[in-house]
Design an enzyme around this catalytic site. Sequence first.
Site, PDB file in Angstrom:
ATOM      1  N   ASP B 474      29.802  58.234  12.190  1.00  0.00           N
ATOM      2  CA  ASP B 474      30.781  57.873  13.200  1.00  0.00           C
ATOM      3  C   ASP B 474      31.630  56.766  12.598  1.00  0.00           C
ATOM      4  OD1 ASP B 474      31.920  57.434  15.716  1.00  0.00           O
ATOM      5  OD2 ASP B 474      30.523  55.792  16.058  1.00  0.00           O
ATOM      6  N   GLU B 580      40.056  46.325  25.799  1.00  0.00           N
ATOM      7  CA  GLU B 580      40.592  45.545  26.907  1.00  0.00           C
ATOM      8  C   GLU B 580      40.251  44.078  26.734  1.00  0.00           C
ATOM      9  OE1 GLU B 580      39.435  46.980  30.690  1.00  0.00           O
ATOM     10  OE2 GLU B 580      40.978  48.521  30.713  1.00  0.00           O
ATOM     11  N   PHE B 621      41.383  55.077  33.885  1.00  0.00           N
ATOM     12  CA  PHE B 621      41.603  55.870  32.674  1.00  0.00           C
ATOM     13  C   PHE B 621      40.890  57.209  32.820  1.00  0.00           C
ATOM     14  CE2 PHE B 621      40.302  57.422  28.591  1.00  0.00           C
ATOM     15  CZ  PHE B 621      41.456  57.319  27.865  1.00  0.00           C
ATOM     16  N   LYS B 644      49.199  51.407  30.892  1.00  0.00           N
ATOM     17  CA  LYS B 644      48.987  51.356  29.451  1.00  0.00           C
ATOM     18  C   LYS B 644      48.185  52.574  29.028  1.00  0.00           C
ATOM     19  CE  LYS B 644      44.843  48.479  28.844  1.00  0.00           C
ATOM     20  NZ  LYS B 644      44.241  48.386  30.143  1.00  0.00           N
ATOM     21  N   THR B 759      35.361  61.053  13.615  1.00  0.00           N
ATOM     22  CA  THR B 759      35.797  59.985  14.498  1.00  0.00           C
ATOM     23  C   THR B 759      36.657  60.524  15.626  1.00  0.00           C
ATOM     24  OG1 THR B 759      37.139  58.016  14.621  1.00  0.00           O
ATOM     25  CG2 THR B 759      37.650  59.531  12.862  1.00  0.00           C
ATOM     26  N   GLY B 760      36.687  59.780  16.680  1.00  0.00           N
ATOM     27  CA  GLY B 760      37.547  60.133  17.792  1.00  0.00           C
ATOM     28  C   GLY B 760      38.950  59.576  17.615  1.00  0.00           C
ATOM     29  N   ASP B 761      39.132  58.815  16.553  1.00  0.00           N
ATOM     30  CA  ASP B 761      40.415  58.154  16.365  1.00  0.00           C
ATOM     31  C   ASP B 761      41.508  59.109  15.937  1.00  0.00           C
ATOM     32  OD1 ASP B 761      39.757  55.687  17.104  1.00  0.00           O
ATOM     33  OD2 ASP B 761      39.332  54.924  15.097  1.00  0.00           O
ATOM     34  N   ARG B 863      39.687  62.787  15.929  1.00  0.00           N
ATOM     35  CA  ARG B 863      39.827  63.214  17.309  1.00  0.00           C
ATOM     36  C   ARG B 863      38.832  64.313  17.665  1.00  0.00           C
ATOM     37  NH1 ARG B 863      43.682  60.670  19.864  1.00  0.00           N
ATOM     38  NH2 ARG B 863      45.641  60.182  18.869  1.00  0.00           N
ATOM     39  N   LYS B 869      31.165  67.023  17.078  1.00  0.00           N
ATOM     40  CA  LYS B 869      30.425  66.321  16.019  1.00  0.00           C
ATOM     41  C   LYS B 869      29.136  67.070  15.718  1.00  0.00           C
ATOM     42  CE  LYS B 869      32.038  61.604  16.796  1.00  0.00           C
ATOM     43  NZ  LYS B 869      31.649  60.202  16.919  1.00  0.00           N
TER      44      LYS B 869
END
Lengths: 349, 1193
Positions: B474, B580, B621, B644, B759-761, B863, B869
């Site tokens: 991860d 946050e 969110f 945001k 990764t989720g990025d 993403r 995964k």
Amino acid sequence: MMNSNGASSSASDGGGRDSNPPKRNSKKPKYSRFTQQELPACKPILTPGIVILTFAVIGVIFFIPIGLASLSASEHRYDLDCIPKELRNDKLGFIQSGQTNKTCTRSVVVPRYMKSPVFIYYELDNFYQNHRRYVKSRSDKQLRSKKYEQDTSTCAPESTSADGSPIVPCGLIAWSLFNDTYSFSLNNEPLVVNKKNIAWGSDKYRKFGSDVYPKNFQSGQLIGGAKLNASIPLSEQEDLIVWMRTAALSTFRKLYGRIEEDLQQNQRITVVIENNYNTYSFGGKKKLVLSTTSWIGGKNDFLGVAYLTVGGLCLFLALVFILLYLFKPRTLGDPSYLSWNRNAPGYSN
Amino acid sequence: MAHERPLLDPSPRPPATAEPAPPVASSFRFPSSRRSARSRASTDHISFAIDPASPKPSSAVRYGSRAESDRSGASQKEISDDDARLVFINDPEKTNERLDFAGNAIRTGKYSVLTFLPRNLFEQFHRVAYLYFLAIAILNQLPQLAVFGRGASILPLAFVLLVTAVKDAYEDFRRHRSDRIENSRLALALDNLSFVHKCWKDLRVGEVIKISANDTIPCDMVLLSTSDPTGVAYLQTINLDGESNLKTRYAKQETLSKTPDNGIPSISGVIRCEKPNRNIYGFQANMEIDGKRISLGPSNIILRGCELKNTSWAIGVVVYAGRETKVMLNSSGAPSKRSRLESHMNRETILLSFLLIILCSIVTFLAGFWLGHHKKELNSSPYFRKSNFGRDGDNYNYYGIGMEIFLTFLKSVIVFQIMIPISLYISMELVRLGQAYFMIRDSNLYDEASNSRFQCRALNINEDLGQIKYVFSDKTGTLTENKMEFQCASIRGVDYSGEKVTVGEYSIKVGDQVWRPKMNIKTDPELLGLLRGGRESERRKYACDFLLALAACNTIVPLVVDTTDPKLKLVDYQGESPDEQALVYAAASYGFVLVERTSGHIVIDVLGDRQRFDVLGLHEFDSDRKRMSVIIGCPDKTVKLFVKGADSSMFGVIDKSRNMDVVRATESHLHSYSSIGLRTLVVGMRELNSSEFEEWQSAYEKASTALFGRASLLRTVAANIETNLQLLGASGIEDKLQDGVPEAIESLRQANIKVWVLTGDKQETAISIGYSCKLLTNEMTQIIINSHSKESCRKSLLDAFTMSTKISAMASNAQNSVGDAGSNKVPLALIIDGTSLVYILETELEEELFKVATICDVVLCCRVAPLQKAGIVALIKNRTDDMTLAIGDGANDVSMIQMADVGIGISGQEGRQAVMASDFAMGQFRFLVPLLLVHGHWNYQRMAYMILYNFYRNAVFVFTLFWYVLYTAFSLTTAVTEWSSVLYSVIYTALPTIIIGILDKDLSRKTLMKYPQLYGAGQREERYNLWMFIFTMLDTIWQSAAIFFIPLLAYRHSTVDISGIGDLWTLAVVILVNLHLGMDVFRWNWLTHVSIWGCIVATAICVIIIDCIPILPGYWAIFEMMKQGLFWFCLLGIIIAALIPRFVVKAFMEYFKPSDIQVAREMEKYGSLNEVAANTVREIPMTSFANANQRIP
């Protein structure tokens, strides 16, 4: 050679990094050589020197027993010869009959000088004293003490007499007690055979009870072997005690007695044999053996040969390794032998 | 669930699944299904009032938000009476009269005193090998087959069972003890108008309980009231999901005033709630009180195991107790895995069983032949005596040749039974225990920052650590620290990311106290100057709005913490999202200090001026919208909407007609932020006019009170209002790389372990992190796959495949022509995103992906959803034999951790979910290197050798018995006493192998760390494979022959008895196998010496003791044997002759065909290592590792 290595370097990096304990309830494992697996240890590596030295030393050591093979023995098979020629077709009939004369006289020539005591053994062949059925058929408790006279549960099929009373000693082993006898004479002078202390002292004093007397022994239909004098306790019945030490192999010797006189080479000894024991039913041979012994044991050719072979092999191997090391030397601990370096340019192998 | 980063997720991580669900096919295919995975539990309360100054409780609307919609729609249904449990508040008798709900006593112990024996035995006999030994022991009880004494035959099995049982009993005892402590804790329960102390175990469903601050909650309860007038309670859920931040829970307005503390003696009502389930983020119920029906959601329930914080008391009614509480329902262990070595071992065990059957068949056949041949003599031979003459010719223990043959077979199985080494199983467990001890105690695996040791959660796969070929990692929290730090801001197209300076610590004055944010960040002087300058300007206004948005648009709860200085207080921001937190701290550093948050309003100190803002509404969110918004009533009576969210979603709702250049400038800033590895976020706002506001308000109220589909209604409301936004700016948050990550990845790469990052990025963020942690290098050729349909996926995969083969062909050509090997290969990196994976995983394209991915050196998946995964791990796991390892820290890694052969949890910032699911847990990613390269290598080497040695050890013994059987008319007599047979694998030879298995090291830590390539030994299965097994078995046959035949030939024609020669064989076998072990020991430390020599001495003592028992046939035999020199010559001869072949092969191999390990050992010993080591880095330094900025040109 074996170096002792204290693994000292890692000791320092374990302790050095955080010498100041930060929190009181820090879970940081305490450093110790044990927990960090840094116990001082010696790391043997088989260097050419060690290998060659090992083989050489073994080779030399294994030549030592060469001088030990000085014992002498004389063996004499009599199971066939002691049956009259006319009865040889029916050996079983001969041996089982109560009428035949089983005495037989043989003469033995002493091959070499034998220093007293000369041990007299009988040797049986093809007799599986180690057969499972046979080995188990005994009662050690009964042999040891009068209290356990009734303890014959393991002795089948020789546990009780027809009327149900226990046989002492019970079991197939005792039942098949060897019953040939020998008497020796030299130049018509009888040679005294000492039959005392032929059994192990430990057996006599602690394994076979002095209050246990033979009872109902050999009283069944089938007689297996020798009878015992019911008035002598088992601890004194040394032939029985010797016999009850069941042999490891199907060819075995048992001590019969000792001649406590030196025998000279080429002396002719006359032996009168009572050929009673039935080995004919299973095709076993019988031998009479005279032998001297030493600290190493009885006469034994194998060990000497084996040691010489192994010793020779080791010397040969030492030579082989010397040659190999000479023709294909390698620097110990050279990083270029690592597999990932070996393919790199500059190293062809 | 560990991680709900609520409202904003700059580069949204994939939603965390609530439970480690197995991959569901459809969830890969339809991106939309992912939304259901997200569940939210907290901070969903909004108090809404027309007049912000004095919110009337009656007008407040509370709702339990989205969470119920998320549980796969189940919550959409009204609870029918059949499915519901009825809880009568404050009436436990009535509640419990119909159905007996579980009491609050818990029992984690598996056994009671009575059930221990049967249940434990039942569980132990799940091991097939044990059944085998049981069957043998039972066979041996038959009189015809009794080879060993009855006791002796049961003993080994009994011993093994006993050891395991004692271990289990001890563990269970500890559980019982902790249960007892837990059960006897005290809680305050309402009993006739007053609260009295009651033991936890006596609490019942329906009772009303009062909890004080810092108390642990004893059971799952619906909140009735709290010390807060609005009914808020703060909870710490660290025991439940490991998150240390505070969660908010709410009591219903209707019940607030009805509790004893308010002077009203009792409260009554009925709660109708769902049956107990394990979903800790879902709760579905309604409450009838005063004839009104109110719906309850997950925000109204407080769960067992949590702690009440910042709330002086809370009162609730028990709805689930004891084993029905959610925490207890969730406490199941990780699924058990079995190590690779052990499954190989089973293969060899089967081979050994065949060998056993062959030996038995040989004996049986020969015995049959012998019986047939000697048929006539059977009756007359004194040693057989078939007939029992005393009893009319009955046969004694003889059942005809056929039966004798059959019995011989069974008997031989009994005699040779230890061919299958029973002690191996127990030894392996002990060795693993020892290895785990050393891993846990290793100070190199201790993480100072989190004060956490290495944890071994699974005890049966230690050795797998030495064979890993793929590491799936991860990113956030694993490679990076997950400590977010605000770095850059772009406000209305102006980039404020210049040099940062620390301008003292910003603080505010409250009365005579000074409050200071707990953390200060470096600020941009330009922006600070703009704000402090005080000149009103367009730029300043936007900057203020931007920072106000950062401070307000979140769910952070400020906590004021005392310090040693009574005048100084620290403001600590607690929240569920580290992003946050970073934003609020940033806002505070620029002078927008959030100081108070209640359910209805927030107080922000705006540049020294304390202002109160009313929170009129909050849209959480969700992974669909990828943004959150809040509607704020400002002190100047305007109503503002702040939004945001992720750039992709935000640019869709921004009004682009105005200020196109601002949008473009922001976009380019965003691009540059993400290219240096920052997590980006876009902020927008809109001022609402009164008609818009009222329209929204009515819709919002309707949606939040709706009984059905509340979540989707709210989502629609949010989507309707979040439009035509004015772009305020964007922020960049740095996700700091953990210590030593690049070095660790480099080491792993050298060890020929492929590292894949999942990764989720966003892709850009992922790639930049990839560069900064040296996963990607500039020489690499990148293959990037971003496709939006199956067809384009197929095409890009095919292209990638042809390209990669072409490149590798080119490389090999180059190699041939230059003659230079290996290093010339062009490394490939595959970068693929989650959308493409949707079309690839679980379709026929998987195969293509597999081909491409295995050619590539590095694979980076961005993403990706949690189940994807797991899907990627499965891609490798199902297609190759290679061992996979997954490492992660969050709940979104759970599925991957459980899928991989070895799962490692990072016990760090995120929740404990990953740790709970993992096999091993540790504090830092870089510990992976010592864990795999050092401990994994050792464990594998030790275990592999131990298994092989145990097979060898028992086989030598069995073969020795076998040879003797051939000389006893095949009657299965054993010369070795039965006690020695039993003790052989228990006492005579057991300890050294265990000690060696725990302690022996082929190479030192230093060497293994320096040459990661040495790890290859495990990957190539060098230490345990079929060939080694076969060679060992051949050696076994030679050694057993030496043991048997040397005494046989030496003692033939002698007076030796069975016991005497048996003792010789016993001693010879034991000394030989122990010396054999000694020959293979790498390091002789004192424990090794003690165990090996000790065992030999112990054996001699045992043999002597056995021979000192007068009622055994072998009485005194050993002493009589030892009197003769022959005995000693035999012993020496056996040992030398038996070990020569092995010694020759070993000496030859080690010198002429040295393995890497051998060379490294020599280097260790002969010092060349130290010379080389002088100029290379020996260990990964502890320095903090470069942030991404430095490596971007």
